[in-house]
Motif scaffolding. Structure first.
Motif, PDB file in Angstrom:
ATOM      1  N   MET A  28       0.811  -1.216   0.000  1.00  0.00           N
ATOM      2  CA  MET A  28       0.000   0.000   0.000  1.00  0.00           C
ATOM      3  C   MET A  28       0.848   1.270   0.000  1.00  0.00           C
ATOM      4  O   MET A  28       0.327   2.364  -0.194  1.00  0.00           O
ATOM      5  N   ASP A  29       2.163   1.137   0.212  1.00  0.00           N
ATOM      6  CA  ASP A  29       3.064   2.291   0.103  1.00  0.00           C
ATOM      7  C   ASP A  29       3.327   2.670  -1.344  1.00  0.00           C
ATOM      8  O   ASP A  29       3.873   3.751  -1.612  1.00  0.00           O
ATOM      9  N   HIS A  30       2.968   1.772  -2.261  1.00  0.00           N
ATOM     10  CA  HIS A  30       3.312   1.992  -3.674  1.00  0.00           C
ATOM     11  C   HIS A  30       2.100   2.043  -4.599  1.00  0.00           C
ATOM     12  O   HIS A  30       2.076   2.844  -5.531  1.00  0.00           O
ATOM     13  N   PHE A 197     -10.237   4.909 -10.771  1.00  0.00           N
ATOM     14  CA  PHE A 197     -10.278   5.634  -9.497  1.00  0.00           C
ATOM     15  C   PHE A 197      -8.932   5.782  -8.799  1.00  0.00           C
ATOM     16  O   PHE A 197      -8.843   6.475  -7.784  1.00  0.00           O
ATOM     17  N   GLU A 198      -7.884   5.129  -9.301  1.00  0.00           N
ATOM     18  CA  GLU A 198      -6.583   5.220  -8.651  1.00  0.00           C
ATOM     19  C   GLU A 198      -5.530   5.725  -9.643  1.00  0.00           C
ATOM     20  O   GLU A 198      -5.718   5.653 -10.855  1.00  0.00           O
ATOM     21  N   ASP A 199      -4.460   6.207  -9.102  1.00  0.00           N
ATOM     22  CA  ASP A 199      -3.354   6.689  -9.943  1.00  0.00           C
ATOM     23  C   ASP A 199      -2.435   5.497 -10.243  1.00  0.00           C
ATOM     24  O   ASP A 199      -1.537   5.174  -9.469  1.00  0.00           O
ATOM     25  N   VAL A 200      -2.681   4.846 -11.359  1.00  0.00           N
ATOM     26  CA  VAL A 200      -1.924   3.651 -11.746  1.00  0.00           C
ATOM     27  C   VAL A 200      -0.748   4.063 -12.628  1.00  0.00           C
ATOM     28  O   VAL A 200      -0.941   4.727 -13.652  1.00  0.00           O
ATOM     29  N   SER A 201       0.450   3.690 -12.227  1.00  0.00           N
ATOM     30  CA  SER A 201       1.630   4.007 -13.027  1.00  0.00           C
ATOM     31  C   SER A 201       2.587   2.826 -13.006  1.00  0.00           C
ATOM     32  O   SER A 201       2.643   2.062 -12.034  1.00  0.00           O
ATOM     33  N   TRP A 202       3.334   2.688 -14.081  1.00  0.00           N
ATOM     34  CA  TRP A 202       4.301   1.602 -14.168  1.00  0.00           C
ATOM     35  C   TRP A 202       5.379   1.741 -13.111  1.00  0.00           C
ATOM     36  O   TRP A 202       5.837   0.754 -12.544  1.00  0.00           O
ATOM     37  N   LYS A 206       6.260  -1.116 -10.456  1.00  0.00           N
ATOM     38  CA  LYS A 206       7.631  -1.633 -10.385  1.00  0.00           C
ATOM     39  C   LYS A 206       8.170  -1.529  -8.958  1.00  0.00           C
ATOM     40  O   LYS A 206       8.826  -2.449  -8.459  1.00  0.00           O
ATOM     41  N   ALA A 207       7.861  -0.428  -8.272  1.00  0.00           N
ATOM     42  CA  ALA A 207       8.326  -0.243  -6.895  1.00  0.00           C
ATOM     43  C   ALA A 207       7.677  -1.252  -5.951  1.00  0.00           C
ATOM     44  O   ALA A 207       8.280  -1.685  -4.974  1.00  0.00           O
ATOM     45  N   VAL A 210       7.780  -6.596  -5.553  1.00  0.00           N
ATOM     46  CA  VAL A 210       8.071  -7.706  -4.629  1.00  0.00           C
ATOM     47  C   VAL A 210       6.817  -8.145  -3.875  1.00  0.00           C
ATOM     48  O   VAL A 210       6.460  -9.334  -3.899  1.00  0.00           O
ATOM     49  N   PRO A 211       6.089  -7.251  -3.188  1.00  0.00           N
ATOM     50  CA  PRO A 211       4.875  -7.713  -2.507  1.00  0.00           C
ATOM     51  C   PRO A 211       3.799  -8.209  -3.458  1.00  0.00           C
ATOM     52  O   PRO A 211       3.079  -9.164  -3.133  1.00  0.00           O
ATOM     53  N   ILE A 212       3.691  -7.593  -4.629  1.00  0.00           N
ATOM     54  CA  ILE A 212       2.685  -8.045  -5.590  1.00  0.00           C
ATOM     55  C   ILE A 212       2.984  -9.471  -6.052  1.00  0.00           C
ATOM     56  O   ILE A 212       2.094 -10.334  -6.100  1.00  0.00           O
TER      57      ILE A 212
END
Length: 285
Positions: A28-30, A197-202, A206-207, A210-212
């Protein structure tokens, strides 16, 4: 495989699922909750696709098509997952572990409502223990819970419903196909909403790679595979009790990796919730 080896596999699965709460939290930080949920589901569905394809041609014992169950499960999982991920923005990993596990206590009552399968005495006792445990987990006051804690507690109801749907899907056979399809449904729901609804960026994805990847590949696709192997060699009731240690591993991950600390009354509450979960699992035939 011996029973001891199967026990270790189930405990390993519980460890992976418990640690997954930590990775869900730091993701959730990214990225946003919907982005994470959609990517997790897409990765899991793609990873399970080869095994699902092998089951595609097998005849089902139930006349209802497998995709009926998959769509319903996908809708329920999406709702529960969205609530849980949103709650994790402010909730601790420790509280998330124990509040999510409330689905174990709620499921028998849901079955009572939907299928008129009345819970036994142990389940009623466990429900009281869980309520007192939640009270203590919040420091002796429900008002002490954050908005995230409340969302995660609500999500446990959807995890209960998900368990009911998954149990019903067993009549249709082909568990890998069911799992692959319902994760595809989740991805199809979450990703368009994430872009809306969210700010989706590559760069953000990428950041948070690891958790994903951990949750999508290891705690979902990989763990499903080893669980399917292990439960062939031990009774379901035994596997359920072993899996309840997931909440312990989740709390340990929060303690070690994030430095989360509960007051003494909080640990007492956590212990009561865990005891209630084990009591319900032991009640299963």
């Amino acid at each position: 495989m011996t029973r001891s080896q199967a026990d270790l596999l189930v405990l390993f699965a519980a460890l992976i699922w418990g640690v997954a709460f930590y990775f869900q939290k730091i993701a959730m930080d990214h990225v946003g909750p919907l982005t994470f949920l959609g990517l997790r589901a897409a990765i899991a569905s793609a990873a399970l696709a080869p095994w699902a394809w092998q089951e595609q041609g097998r005849p089902a014992a139930d006349a209802r098509p497998i995709w009926h169950y998959a769509v319903l499960a996908g809708l329920v999982f999406f709702t529960g997952g969205a609530l849980q991920q949103t709650g994790l923005v402010t909730a601790t990993v420790t509280n998330t572990s124990f509040l999510t596990a409330l689905y174990v206590i709620l499921t028998p009552f849901l079955l009572w409502m939907l299928k008129h399968e009345k819970p036994g005495l142990r389940v009623w006792i466990a429900a009281v223990m869980a309520f007192v445990g939640i009270w203590y987990l919040g420091g002796g006051s429900l008002a002490a819970f954050s908005k995230g804690d409340v969302l995660i507690a609500v999500s446990s109801l959807f995890w209960s419903l998900y368990m009911v749907v998954t149990g019903a899907s067993a009549k249709a056979g082909r568990p890998r196909l069911y799992t692959c399809l319902h994760f595809a449904v989740i991805a199809a729901l979450a990703l368009p909403l994430a872009f809306a609804f969210e700010d989706v960026s590559w760069a953000a994805i990428k950041a948070g790679a690891v958790p994903i990847l951990y949750v999508g590949l290891i705690s979902t696709a990989f763990t499903f595979t080893i669980m399917a192997t292990a439960v062939r060699h031990i009774p379901a009731s035994r596997a359920s009790v072993l899996l309840s240690t997931e909440v312990v591993f989740g709390a340990a991950a929060g303690y070690v990796m994030l430095g989360e600390r509960l007051p003494l009354v909080g640990w007492l509450g956590a212990g009561l919730v865990l005891a209630a979960i084990i009591l319900v699992q032991m009640d299963r035939k």
